[in-house]
Design a protein around this motif. Structure first.
Motif, mmCIF file in Angstrom:
data_model
loop_
_atom_site.group_PDB
_atom_site.id
_atom_site.type_symbol
_atom_site.label_atom_id
_atom_site.label_comp_id
_atom_site.label_asym_id
_atom_site.label_seq_id
_atom_site.Cartn_x
_atom_site.Cartn_y
_atom_site.Cartn_z
ATOM 1 N N ILE A 167 7.473 -6.818 -6.642
ATOM 2 C CA ILE A 167 7.393 -5.379 -6.384
ATOM 3 C C ILE A 167 6.290 -5.087 -5.372
ATOM 4 C CG2 ILE A 167 7.018 -3.111 -7.430
ATOM 5 C CD1 ILE A 167 8.038 -4.295 -10.062
ATOM 6 N N ASN A 168 5.183 -5.800 -5.493
ATOM 7 C CA ASN A 168 4.076 -5.644 -4.543
ATOM 8 C C ASN A 168 4.567 -5.909 -3.123
ATOM 9 O OD1 ASN A 168 1.675 -6.012 -2.979
ATOM 10 N ND2 ASN A 168 0.528 -6.526 -4.826
ATOM 11 N N ASP A 169 5.289 -7.003 -2.939
ATOM 12 C CA ASP A 169 5.812 -7.345 -1.611
ATOM 13 C C ASP A 169 6.793 -6.282 -1.121
ATOM 14 O OD1 ASP A 169 4.329 -9.662 -1.674
ATOM 15 O OD2 ASP A 169 5.998 -10.940 -2.295
ATOM 16 N N TYR A 170 7.615 -5.789 -2.025
ATOM 17 C CA TYR A 170 8.633 -4.789 -1.680
ATOM 18 C C TYR A 170 7.973 -3.492 -1.205
ATOM 19 C CZ TYR A 170 13.035 -2.147 -2.392
ATOM 20 O OH TYR A 170 14.165 -1.378 -2.237
ATOM 21 N N ILE A 171 6.971 -3.032 -1.947
ATOM 22 C CA ILE A 171 6.264 -1.805 -1.566
ATOM 23 C C ILE A 171 5.501 -2.013 -0.261
ATOM 24 C CG2 ILE A 171 4.378 -0.249 -2.217
ATOM 25 C CD1 ILE A 171 5.285 -0.551 -5.121
ATOM 26 N N THR A 172 4.894 -3.185 -0.124
ATOM 27 C CA THR A 172 4.127 -3.483 1.087
ATOM 28 C C THR A 172 5.004 -3.402 2.328
ATOM 29 O OG1 THR A 172 2.604 -4.905 -0.144
ATOM 30 C CG2 THR A 172 2.692 -5.216 2.239
ATOM 31 N N ASP A 173 6.254 -3.845 2.215
ATOM 32 C CA ASP A 173 7.180 -3.769 3.351
ATOM 33 C C ASP A 173 7.373 -2.334 3.820
ATOM 34 O OD1 ASP A 173 7.567 -6.477 3.460
ATOM 35 O OD2 ASP A 173 9.439 -6.471 2.311
ATOM 36 N N GLY A 174 7.295 -1.387 2.882
ATOM 37 C CA GLY A 174 7.510 0.012 3.242
ATOM 38 C C GLY A 174 6.249 0.766 3.602
ATOM 39 N N GLU A 175 5.090 0.222 3.252
ATOM 40 C CA GLU A 175 3.842 0.962 3.425
ATOM 41 C C GLU A 175 3.033 0.590 4.663
ATOM 42 O OE1 GLU A 175 2.638 3.541 1.966
ATOM 43 O OE2 GLU A 175 4.148 3.709 0.396
ATOM 44 N N ALA A 229 -6.970 -8.693 -0.296
ATOM 45 C CA ALA A 229 -7.135 -9.016 -1.716
ATOM 46 C C ALA A 229 -7.394 -7.748 -2.528
ATOM 47 C CB ALA A 229 -8.277 -10.012 -1.902
ATOM 48 N N SER A 230 -8.219 -6.855 -1.995
ATOM 49 C CA SER A 230 -8.502 -5.593 -2.685
ATOM 50 C C SER A 230 -7.257 -4.712 -2.737
ATOM 51 C CB SER A 230 -9.635 -4.845 -1.980
ATOM 52 O OG SER A 230 -10.852 -5.548 -2.093
ATOM 53 N N MET A 231 -6.519 -4.680 -1.630
ATOM 54 C CA MET A 231 -5.276 -3.898 -1.610
ATOM 55 C C MET A 231 -4.313 -4.383 -2.682
ATOM 56 S SD MET A 231 -4.343 -3.526 2.423
ATOM 57 C CE MET A 231 -5.622 -3.421 3.678
ATOM 58 N N ASN A 232 -4.143 -5.691 -2.764
ATOM 59 C CA ASN A 232 -3.205 -6.248 -3.735
ATOM 60 C C ASN A 232 -3.638 -5.951 -5.167
ATOM 61 O OD1 ASN A 232 -1.424 -7.314 -1.853
ATOM 62 N ND2 ASN A 232 -2.505 -9.262 -1.723
ATOM 63 N N ALA A 233 -4.940 -6.028 -5.423
ATOM 64 C CA ALA A 233 -5.444 -5.762 -6.771
ATOM 65 C C ALA A 233 -5.176 -4.310 -7.173
ATOM 66 C CB ALA A 233 -6.935 -6.067 -6.843
ATOM 67 N N ILE A 234 -5.420 -3.380 -6.249
ATOM 68 C CA ILE A 234 -5.180 -1.962 -6.536
ATOM 69 C C ILE A 234 -3.691 -1.708 -6.753
ATOM 70 C CG2 ILE A 234 -5.275 0.379 -5.585
ATOM 71 C CD1 ILE A 234 -7.824 -0.483 -4.094
ATOM 72 N N GLU A 267 -1.377 -3.801 -7.721
ATOM 73 C CA GLU A 267 -0.921 -4.389 -8.986
ATOM 74 C C GLU A 267 -1.213 -3.444 -10.152
ATOM 75 O OE1 GLU A 267 0.768 -7.195 -9.639
ATOM 76 O OE2 GLU A 267 0.946 -7.659 -7.517
ATOM 77 N N ARG A 268 -2.380 -2.818 -10.130
ATOM 78 C CA ARG A 268 -2.719 -1.861 -11.190
ATOM 79 C C ARG A 268 -1.808 -0.637 -11.128
ATOM 80 N NH1 ARG A 268 -8.082 -3.398 -9.685
ATOM 81 N NH2 ARG A 268 -8.374 -1.486 -8.474
ATOM 82 N N GLU A 269 -1.538 -0.182 -9.908
ATOM 83 C CA GLU A 269 -0.651 0.973 -9.734
ATOM 84 C C GLU A 269 0.747 0.668 -10.272
ATOM 85 O OE1 GLU A 269 -0.432 4.151 -8.310
ATOM 86 O OE2 GLU A 269 -2.590 4.237 -8.518
ATOM 87 N N ILE A 270 1.236 -0.515 -9.963
ATOM 88 C CA ILE A 270 2.579 -0.901 -10.409
ATOM 89 C C ILE A 270 2.648 -0.916 -11.933
ATOM 90 C CG2 ILE A 270 4.229 -2.818 -10.507
ATOM 91 C CD1 ILE A 270 3.277 -3.517 -7.617
ATOM 92 N N ALA A 271 1.634 -1.500 -12.561
ATOM 93 C CA ALA A 271 1.614 -1.572 -14.028
ATOM 94 C C ALA A 271 1.576 -0.173 -14.645
ATOM 95 C CB ALA A 271 0.411 -2.390 -14.489
ATOM 96 N N THR A 272 0.745 0.702 -14.078
ATOM 97 C CA THR A 272 0.626 2.065 -14.603
ATOM 98 C C THR A 272 1.928 2.835 -14.440
ATOM 99 O OG1 THR A 272 -1.741 2.129 -14.117
ATOM 100 C CG2 THR A 272 -0.625 4.245 -14.388
ATOM 101 N N ARG A 273 2.511 2.745 -13.255
ATOM 102 C CA ARG A 273 3.737 3.490 -12.980
ATOM 103 C C ARG A 273 4.917 2.961 -13.787
ATOM 104 N NH1 ARG A 273 3.435 6.871 -8.528
ATOM 105 N NH2 ARG A 273 1.383 6.828 -7.524
ATOM 106 N N THR A 274 4.976 1.648 -13.951
ATOM 107 C CA THR A 274 6.051 1.075 -14.760
ATOM 108 C C THR A 274 5.978 1.603 -16.189
ATOM 109 O OG1 THR A 274 6.065 -0.948 -13.420
ATOM 110 C CG2 THR A 274 7.093 -1.066 -15.590
#
Length: 239
Positions: free
Chosen positions: A5-13, A106-111, A113-120
């Motif tokens: 999901i991180n990779d998928y969102i990154t492609d759009g952002e 690395a910081s972007m990915n960490a943030i 990942e937290r967003e994905i968990a919260t939104r899920t």
């Protein structure tokens, strides 16, 4: 699954390492992370470039950068009622030299990942565990991307999409997934829309694109005819 999901969102952002103002004038950094306050910005894991080498930014440096971006916001018209139309319609690169603050990948990915968990978690609460678990991975990923793109959390503003998820209706989910990237200017990220539409409906992108209506120039209209598409004023989909 979160890395997918991180990779998928990154492609759009399109990640941006420095702070910038989006088309609405909102302070943003990284993978579309909206910043609401100076304190929030100061809590981020940020760096400054010193003699070409990144170093951890101090709280004072982060707060100074936030104020520099505020000053840029005001210089472009800020909260003025007579602010020129399109004042913030600039490429992110226009803000690269405003501050010396940067965010590492690395910081972007960490943030994120937290967003994905919260939104899920919020979405599961809204639609129910059973309905969420009945979705395939591609559908779950697209739904989280939609939620992330709109910024509401829990699919706020998408009651029809939530009903379709509960009903397990892929075609209705796809139709209800359409959204404006910028509702004021009525601008859409067509590629992101098409990708999510295809993921939710189960169609290939090529098949999903057939029947898409585009706001086309004359040159673009010819391209659409070659692909069997129909050009109209607004983009919709005919599944």
């Amino acid at each position: 699954m979160q890395s997918h999901i991180n990779d998928y969102i990154t492609d759009g952002e399109s990640p941006v390492s420095y702070p910038y103002l989006d088309t609405k004038g909102c302070l943003t950094i990284g993978k579309g992370f909206k910043i609401d306050s100076e304190d929030q910005f100061a809590r981020l894991d940020l760096e400054v470039i010193k003699d070409g080498v990144p170093a951890a930014a101090t709280e004072a440096e982060k707060r100074r950068a936030f104020r520099q971006m505020q000053a840029k916001y005001e210089a472009l018209g800020g909260r003025k009622k007579n602010r020129p139309a399109g004042a913030f319609n600039r490429r992110a690169t226009a803000y690269e030299t405003v501050t010396d603050i940067r965010m590492s990948m690395a910081s972007m990915n960490a943030i994120l990942e937290r967003e994905i968990a919260t939104r899920t978690g919020k979405i599961r609460t809204e639609v129910g565990d059973a309905a969420w678990n009945n979705l395939n991975r591609a559908q779950q990923t697209a739904i989280i991307d939609i939620d992330y793109n709109t910024g509401g959390g829990g699919l706020v503003g998408f009651p029809g999409l939530k009903r379709a998820i509960r009903n397990g209706d892929a075609q209705v989910m796809a139709r209800e997934s359409l959204l404006y990237t910028d509702r004021t200017a009525k601008q859409r990220n067509h590629q992101r829309l098409l990708r999510n539409y295809a993921a939710l409906s189960g169609a290939s992108r090529r098949d999903a694109a057939r029947g898409a209506w585009h706001n086309c120039s004359r040159r673009r209209a010819r391209h659409c005819r070659l692909h069997g598409w129909t050009c109209r004023r607004r983009l919709t989909f005919n599944p």
